[in-house]
Write a protein that holds these residues in place. Structure first.
Motif, PDB file in Angstrom:
ATOM      1  N   ARG A 153      -1.107   2.565  -4.457  1.00 61.78           N
ATOM      2  CA  ARG A 153      -1.807   1.544  -3.665  1.00 61.78           C
ATOM      3  C   ARG A 153      -3.306   1.566  -3.950  1.00 61.78           C
ATOM      4  O   ARG A 153      -3.931   2.625  -4.019  1.00 61.78           O
ATOM      5  CB  ARG A 153      -1.556   1.758  -2.165  1.00 61.78           C
ATOM      6  CG  ARG A 153      -2.204   0.712  -1.267  1.00 61.78           C
ATOM      7  CD  ARG A 153      -1.914   0.999   0.197  1.00 61.78           C
ATOM      8  NE  ARG A 153      -2.492  -0.016   1.079  1.00 61.78           N
ATOM      9  CZ  ARG A 153      -3.736   0.034   1.558  1.00 61.78           C
ATOM     10  NH1 ARG A 153      -4.531   1.052   1.234  1.00 61.78           N
ATOM     11  NH2 ARG A 153      -4.192  -0.936   2.346  1.00 61.78           N
ATOM     12  N   THR A 155      -7.091  -1.073  -3.192  1.00 62.64           N
ATOM     13  CA  THR A 155      -7.667  -2.224  -2.490  1.00 62.64           C
ATOM     14  C   THR A 155      -8.921  -2.691  -3.221  1.00 62.64           C
ATOM     15  O   THR A 155      -9.541  -1.932  -3.973  1.00 62.64           O
ATOM     16  CB  THR A 155      -8.044  -1.887  -1.035  1.00 62.64           C
ATOM     17  OG1 THR A 155      -9.011  -0.828  -1.024  1.00 62.64           O
ATOM     18  CG2 THR A 155      -6.816  -1.489  -0.227  1.00 62.64           C
ATOM     19  N   PRO A 177     -10.386  -8.103   2.486  1.00 65.19           N
ATOM     20  CA  PRO A 177      -9.938  -7.015   1.609  1.00 65.19           C
ATOM     21  C   PRO A 177      -8.538  -7.355   1.094  1.00 65.19           C
ATOM     22  O   PRO A 177      -7.747  -7.955   1.810  1.00 65.19           O
ATOM     23  CB  PRO A 177      -9.908  -5.811   2.542  1.00 65.19           C
ATOM     24  CG  PRO A 177      -9.652  -6.400   3.896  1.00 65.19           C
ATOM     25  CD  PRO A 177     -10.336  -7.732   3.902  1.00 65.19           C
ATOM     26  N   ARG A 178      -8.264  -6.991  -0.144  1.00 63.19           N
ATOM     27  CA  ARG A 178      -6.956  -7.279  -0.710  1.00 63.19           C
ATOM     28  C   ARG A 178      -6.274  -6.005  -1.186  1.00 63.19           C
ATOM     29  O   ARG A 178      -6.912  -5.093  -1.706  1.00 63.19           O
ATOM     30  CB  ARG A 178      -7.074  -8.271  -1.870  1.00 63.19           C
ATOM     31  CG  ARG A 178      -7.581  -9.646  -1.472  1.00 63.19           C
ATOM     32  CD  ARG A 178      -6.696 -10.349  -0.446  1.00 63.19           C
ATOM     33  NE  ARG A 178      -5.355 -10.593  -0.931  1.00 63.19           N
ATOM     34  CZ  ARG A 178      -4.977 -11.721  -1.526  1.00 63.19           C
ATOM     35  NH1 ARG A 178      -5.854 -12.707  -1.698  1.00 63.19           N
ATOM     36  NH2 ARG A 178      -3.733 -11.889  -1.928  1.00 63.19           N
ATOM     37  N   GLU A 179      -4.969  -5.981  -1.016  1.00 63.24           N
ATOM     38  CA  GLU A 179      -4.159  -4.832  -1.383  1.00 63.24           C
ATOM     39  C   GLU A 179      -3.361  -5.143  -2.647  1.00 63.24           C
ATOM     40  O   GLU A 179      -2.865  -6.256  -2.824  1.00 63.24           O
ATOM     41  CB  GLU A 179      -3.202  -4.515  -0.234  1.00 63.24           C
ATOM     42  CG  GLU A 179      -2.232  -3.375  -0.512  1.00 63.24           C
ATOM     43  CD  GLU A 179      -1.218  -3.214   0.614  1.00 63.24           C
ATOM     44  OE1 GLU A 179      -1.288  -2.188   1.327  1.00 63.24           O
ATOM     45  OE2 GLU A 179      -0.371  -4.117   0.777  1.00 63.24           O
ATOM     46  N   SER A 229      -2.531 -11.875   1.514  1.00 66.97           N
ATOM     47  CA  SER A 229      -3.568 -11.495   2.473  1.00 66.97           C
ATOM     48  C   SER A 229      -3.072 -11.657   3.908  1.00 66.97           C
ATOM     49  O   SER A 229      -2.645 -12.744   4.309  1.00 66.97           O
ATOM     50  CB  SER A 229      -4.812 -12.357   2.262  1.00 66.97           C
ATOM     51  OG  SER A 229      -5.738 -12.169   3.314  1.00 66.97           O
TER      52      SER A 229
END
Length: 432
Positions: A153, A155, A177-179, A229
């Motif tokens: 993972r 970000t 914020p993006r994962e 998102s």
């Protein structure tokens, strides 16, 4: 009488000298390179003397999809007008324009001194040779933040502004914020430029909710799973609060800053081939894959080579669809015929690609196309087929299934992706 004889001798001498110079030049057109091109070469033309001039030589051009032909030959010097030069020859890739003919010498005054002119140079091509490997800046660097064979993972911060005419329920400035998740090949070599596969799940999924991958593909690609998102979900244009990608807001989508920032970060830290970036996905992720392909195919900085959508097409409504390039791209679409409304969007996406790729005959569509078999495994030679008449560097495949259940598509999607990506696995990155 003596003066008259002298002028005739000078004219013959000048003509012979100019013809000799042009034949010694031996300029030849460049080699053909798919979707790329070199500057057009030019000849130096003889000028006119007291007795007349020769034609300006044609600019030659080695062109492909985006190169510019050589410009006209220069104007010759004084004396009676020379003949118009012949059209330049062009060695072309998938598209190209022949060099234009040289301009004839202009008439000059009697007894003028011999002049000399040089033909204009051709413009340089702006696209790349897709049959070559183009490593990223991350090649040679240790991938300390990742583990081979494991989804890790990550970000990244993204921001932008949706125009006041955006399709979403809220326009204006945004910052989310993006994962995403990154999985290196099972044995990662930091000096090897791998294929990069960017994937998106359906609504409600995350970047680690991806299709199982065949071992042969897991060893050959860097896999990147995107998460929709959470912050943008409530304002989605057509599917609010369903955890979908922002796939129906045209050029205002928050996915473009996300893709570009992520592409740059991956390119700076990992070793992959800029000519082998694939975008795939399921449902909402498939819509995103189609839009990434149409928007970034042939992009000078962050190109997408091919799309691999399952049950996702392209928006047809003006307020929902992004601006698409006209650059060829490859693709393999899997869809179910049991959802007629969905099928129309898949067909729209394929027809756009057929046009952009210059597939023949001109005006070819999914409805009028002919196909070759495209076996995806030793036991399945019928689920998928390849469009005839498309460039070998940009093949197009369709797997039209009578089942519409998403989970049932898995048995086709998994081998199709592996078989299709394998077409680009080694130079020349395609099969005949």
């Amino acid at each position: 009488m003596t003066a008259s004889i002298s002028v005739q001798i000078d004219r013959a001498l000048v003509v012979r000298l100019v013809v000799g110079l042009i034949s010694l030049c031996g300029c030849s057109s460049g080699a053909s390179k798919p979707f790329g091109g070199q500057a057009g070469s030019t000849n130096v033309t003889g000028g006119g003397g007291a007795g007349g001039s020769t034609a300006g030589a044609a600019g030659q051009s080695s062109t492909d999809a985006a190169s510019t032909a050589g410009s006209d030959g220069g104007v010759a010097g004084s004396s009676p007008a020379g003949a118009t030069g012949a059209a330049g020859q062009s060695t072309v890739g998938d598209e190209g324009t022949a060099g234009s003919g040289g301009t004839g010498g202009a008439a000059g005054s009697a007894g003028g001194a011999a002049g000399q002119s040089t033909a204009g140079a051709g413009g340089a091509g702006t696209t790349v040779d897709l049959t070559k490997v183009r490593p990223t800046a991350g090649c040679g660097l240790d991938a300390a933040d990742f583990t081979a064979g494991v989804l890790v993972r990550q970000t990244i911060a993204t921001s932008g502004t949706k125009a006041v005419y955006c399709a979403d329920k809220k326009c204006g400035a945004w910052s989310f914020p993006r994962e995403y998740f990154v999985q290196l090949p099972t044995v990662y070599d930091k000096n090897k430029a791998y294929s990069l596969l960017i994937e998106g799940p359906g609504c409600g999924g995350k970047g680690n909710n991806l299709y199982p991958m065949l071992p042969e593909l897991a060893a050959a690609v860097i896999r990147v799973g995107l998460s929709p998102s959470v912050d943008a979900s409530p304002i989605h244009a057509t599917n609010p609060n369903q955890g979908c990608f922002d796939d129906k807001d045209g050029d205002n989508s928050i996915e473009w800053p996300f893709y570009e920032a992520l592409w740059d970060k991956l390119a700076a830290t990992l070793c992959f081939d800029r000519n082998r970036v694939f975008a795939g996905g399921n449902s909402s992720g498939a819509w995103l894959a189609n839009e990434l392909g149409c928007k970034y195919a042939g992009d000078a900085t962050r190109p997408v080579r091919a799309v691999l959508p399952n049950l996702g097409g392209l928006p047809t409504q003006a307020q929902y669809k992004p601006t698409c390039t006209t650059t060829p791209m490859a693709g393999a679409w899997v869809f179910g015929t049991g959802s007629p409304d969905q099928v129309n969007y898949d067909i729209y996406a394929m027809n756009r690609a057929l046009t952009a790729n210059g597939c023949t005959p001109s005006g070819l569509t999914y409805q009028t196309a002919s196909f070759d078999p495209f076996p995806i495994s030793a036991t399945d030679s019928t689920s998928c087929k390849k469009f005839k008449g498309c460039p070998t560097v940009a093949p197009l495949v369709v797997c039209s299934l009578s089942i519409s259940d998403y989970s049932a598509h898995e048995m086709v999607v998994i081998p199709t992706w592996a078989t299709f990506i394998k077409l680009f696995s080694t130079p020349p990155l395609l099969t005949p």
